[in-house]
Design an enzyme around this catalytic site. Structure first.
Site, PDB file in Angstrom:
ATOM      1  N   HIS A 220       0.730  -1.245  -0.126  1.00 56.43           N
ATOM      2  CA  HIS A 220      -0.031   0.076   0.031  1.00 56.43           C
ATOM      3  C   HIS A 220       0.973   1.179   0.037  1.00 56.43           C
ATOM      4  CE1 HIS A 220      -4.184  -1.870   1.284  1.00 56.43           C
ATOM      5  NE2 HIS A 220      -3.478  -2.358   0.344  1.00 56.43           N
ATOM      6  N   SER A 224      -0.778  -1.027  -5.968  1.00 56.60           N
ATOM      7  CA  SER A 224      -0.608  -2.235  -6.738  1.00 56.60           C
ATOM      8  C   SER A 224       0.239  -2.027  -7.908  1.00 56.60           C
ATOM      9  CB  SER A 224      -1.951  -3.049  -6.936  1.00 56.60           C
ATOM     10  OG  SER A 224      -2.680  -3.255  -5.597  1.00 56.60           O
ATOM     11  N   LYS A 248     -14.854  -8.274  -7.726  1.00 59.46           N
ATOM     12  CA  LYS A 248     -14.323  -9.298  -8.445  1.00 59.46           C
ATOM     13  C   LYS A 248     -13.225 -10.427  -7.706  1.00 59.46           C
ATOM     14  CE  LYS A 248     -10.667  -8.800 -12.341  1.00 59.46           C
ATOM     15  NZ  LYS A 248     -10.179  -7.860 -13.279  1.00 59.46           N
ATOM     16  N   ASP A 249     -12.804  -9.859  -6.486  1.00 62.37           N
ATOM     17  CA  ASP A 249     -12.172 -10.833  -5.753  1.00 62.37           C
ATOM     18  C   ASP A 249     -13.251 -12.070  -5.266  1.00 62.37           C
ATOM     19  OD1 ASP A 249      -9.576  -9.772  -6.246  1.00 62.37           O
ATOM     20  OD2 ASP A 249      -9.359  -8.974  -4.041  1.00 62.37           O
ATOM     21  N   GLU A 292       5.910 -33.791  -1.146  1.00 62.11           N
ATOM     22  CA  GLU A 292       4.601 -33.109  -1.776  1.00 62.11           C
ATOM     23  C   GLU A 292       4.803 -32.556  -3.113  1.00 62.11           C
ATOM     24  OE1 GLU A 292       1.896 -34.719  -0.324  1.00 62.11           O
ATOM     25  OE2 GLU A 292       0.867 -33.105   0.750  1.00 62.11           O
TER      26      GLU A 292
END
Lengths: 421, 184
Positions: A220, A224, A248-249, A292
């Site tokens: 911040h 972004s 959107k998220d 894994e």
């Protein structure tokens, strides 16, 4: 017109009690500045969903993990049975364990996509170097946490993964064996090892939360990055986070949860070796031992180097290398969209990492060894040679003047915002 | 002025817009989803199946002599079993029920008068009353006496003095033979 709501000075809450609190603890101010009104580049595409997704899955992992810890017994004689008790006797224990187990895979999948997005769009470049480095710290903490979590069920794979990974430290000259003994709290992986791994597996996620908060503070500070990789020049380049990116998220989250649910309910053991449902046996190693899936590339690098110490250094180095990527990449243009050569070279890295994953999953013989060695060499060549070199020889395409102009055409600021890149 | 145009948009015909409807239905559906997801996590804290499997206890009464008191364990709690002698039974039956704090005749608390079976947990704050072991202080009514806050129970396990509000609880049990019971 949509922009006005967040640029107008916030008058704060009307309620007198809330105002009293706000004056002393600016809660709503922070929500407004860093969430609802946070000025977000108007051109973010779906690759920008993965940061918030990673945050959500971190919360899912902590919640399911805290509940699992209420039923789990960190004792070498009881651990395996306590996990089976969770699966059979605890109400919905199977569901919570499968969420936690598959959540780990999902967490890595999301973070890897997040990381490759950063590499493609140059999100690590000035002034976001520390933001990127904090992300690498999170990845390293995640790997440590996931590894220790994998040990807790105390099955065959748990036990031998713990043995192999801790033995990596025996490659350290002179003090190697003493360090390994210190890690184990004994002369083999045993009950003391399990106890400390459980303690750390509970602790590290909260350390991750703390680093994630720093990651957000750093994010911040300059805002972004965006698919064009150019700086925002003014309010016409941004839209408030809410409602544009909350919705959107949320949409992305819904799609993700569907994928997650398919694994949890229809193929919960897709990513685990069946050997881990055999209780740990310190006297017998499984025939084919693999980590894994999300650790396979590092494992492949480790195996591809025929020297023990060098193999360990390169496996760890492949990860530590990410710290200096902001300085290895000499191009001043962030987004690969405007870098005609890097745009294609970039894709060699995910292909290379997938090849390493394939190598890590298969027994080291014949062609697999050759592919592993070539892929290992390429991994380092990509970062140490291609990234610095490309910045020098490549001629980037001209950058747009502003985000708004690129998105809305030359009459920027007029008319409704369209979804675009 | 911006507010005026915005309120016209959001408060269209009939006081609600398509957007209001979508927000409400989506939030409601999301809320239901969150609650449904939360339930397995909450329910996992309830007793697990292996815990519930311990919910019955069988006790052989044959070795308990008249006048002897025995403590069994049911669901992790003590169960007082008292093989009452005739004078204890008489004392329990002779009480004026209406004078009790938690009025209950002795006959409602036993299946066979010589066998008193009850959960040995004080109804005040959960301590275990004294009186089940030889030499314990049984309190002024010859029953049980709770050392934590001084509640006194009689030979039927009824509260007679002290802060406890209710009589000692009778667990569900049945006689599987003349000399054996199954609790739970």
């Amino acid at each position: 017109m949509a922009v006005s709501s967040h640029t107008a000075p916030s008058t704060g809450p009307r309620n007198r009690i809330l105002r009293w609190i706000e004056y002393r603890l600016p809660f709503w101010g922070m929500v407004e500045d860093h969430f609802l009104g946070y000025p977000t580049p108007r051109n973010l595409n779906y690759w920008w969903n993965f940061g918030s997704l990673a945050g959500v899955i971190l919360v899912i992992m902590i919640v399911s993990g805290v509940v699992l810890a209420m039923h789990y017994t960190p004792n070498a004689d009881l651990a395996f049975d306590s996990v089976e008790r969770i699966m059979r006797d605890v109400n919905y224990g199977w569901l919570i364990r499968y969420i936690h187990m598959n959540g780990a895979s999902m967490f890595f999948l999301i973070v890897y996509i997040h990381l490759f997005r950063g590499l493609y769009y140059g999100s690590y470049k000035y002034p976001r170097e520390l933001l990127w480095m904090l992300g690498v710290v999170i990845l390293i903490l995640m790997i440590a946490t996931a590894f220790m979590g994998y040990v807790l069920p105390w099955g065959q794979m748990s036990y031998w993964a713990a043995t192999v990974i801790t033995n990596l430290f025996s490659a350290i000259p002179v003090f190697g064996q003493d360090i390994v003994t210190l890690l184990w709290g004994g002369f083999t992986v045993g009950n003391p090892t399990l106890n400390r791994f459980f303690s750390l597996h509970y602790l590290l996620p909260f350390v991750i939360v703390a680093v994630v908060l720093l990651h957000l503070v750093a994010l911040h500070q300059h805002g972004s990055n965006n698919p064009l990789g150019i700086d925002k020049r003014g309010p016409q380049d941004t839209i408030p986070f809410h409602p544009y990116f909350t919705i959107k998220d949320l949409f992305g989250l819904t799609v993700f949860l569907l994928v997650f649910a398919v694994f949890v309910f229809y193929d919960p053991n897709a990513a685990v070796s069946p050997d881990n449902y055999i209780p740990a046996n310190p006297l017998v190693t499984p025939n084919h031992i693999v980590p894994e899936w999300y650790l396979l590339p590092y494992y492949a690098i480790l195996r591809s180097v025929p020297n023990k110490l060098l193999g360990v250094i390169m496996a760890f180095g492949s990860l530590l290398l990410l710290f200096i990527v902001p300085w290895l990449d000499t191009s001043r243009v962030r987004s690969a969209t405007f870098r005609p050569i890097y745009k294609w070279v970039f894709w060699l890295l995910p292909i290379d990492v997938l090849a390493l994953g394939y190598v890590g999953a298969n027994p080291p013989a014949g062609l697999v060894v050759t592919i592993g060695q070539i892929a290992t060499i390429y991994y380092f060549v990509h970062f140490l040679i291609l990234l610095p070199l490309l910045g020098k020889i490549e001629r980037p395409r001209p950058l747009p003047i502003s985000i708004a102009e690129a998105v809305l055409g030359s009459g920027a600021g007029v008319g409704a915002a369209g979804e675009g890149q | 002025m911006a507010d005026a145009t915005q309120s016209e948009v959001t408060h269209g015909h009939y006081g609600g817009t398509r957007r209001d409807f979508l927000i409400l239905t989506a939030s409601a559906l999301g809320g239901v989803g969150v609650l449904i997801t939360a339930w397995p996590f909450v329910d996992s804290l309830n007793p697990a199946r292996d815990t519930l499997a311990l919910s019955t206890t069988e006790v052989d009464l044959a070795p308990i002599q008249v006048g002897q008191r025995l403590t069994a364990v049911w669901r992790g709690k003590p169960v007082f079993i008292d093989h009452r002698p005739p004078e204890e039974i008489k004392a329990a039956q002779d009480v004026d029920v209406s004078s009790l704090r938690d009025p209950q005749p002795d006959s409602a608390r036993v299946k066979k008068p010589e066998w008193l079976v009850m959960i040995g947990v004080c109804t005040h704050l959960g301590c275990i009353p004294l009186g089940n072991k030889p030499g314990d202080d049984r309190g002024p009514f010859g029953g049980w006496f709770c050392p934590c806050h001084g509640s006194v129970y009689d030979t039927s396990g009824r509260i007679r003095q002290g802060p406890a509000p209710l009589n000692l609880v009778i667990p569900p049990y049945e006689f599987t033979s003349d000399t054996a019971i199954k609790i739970g």
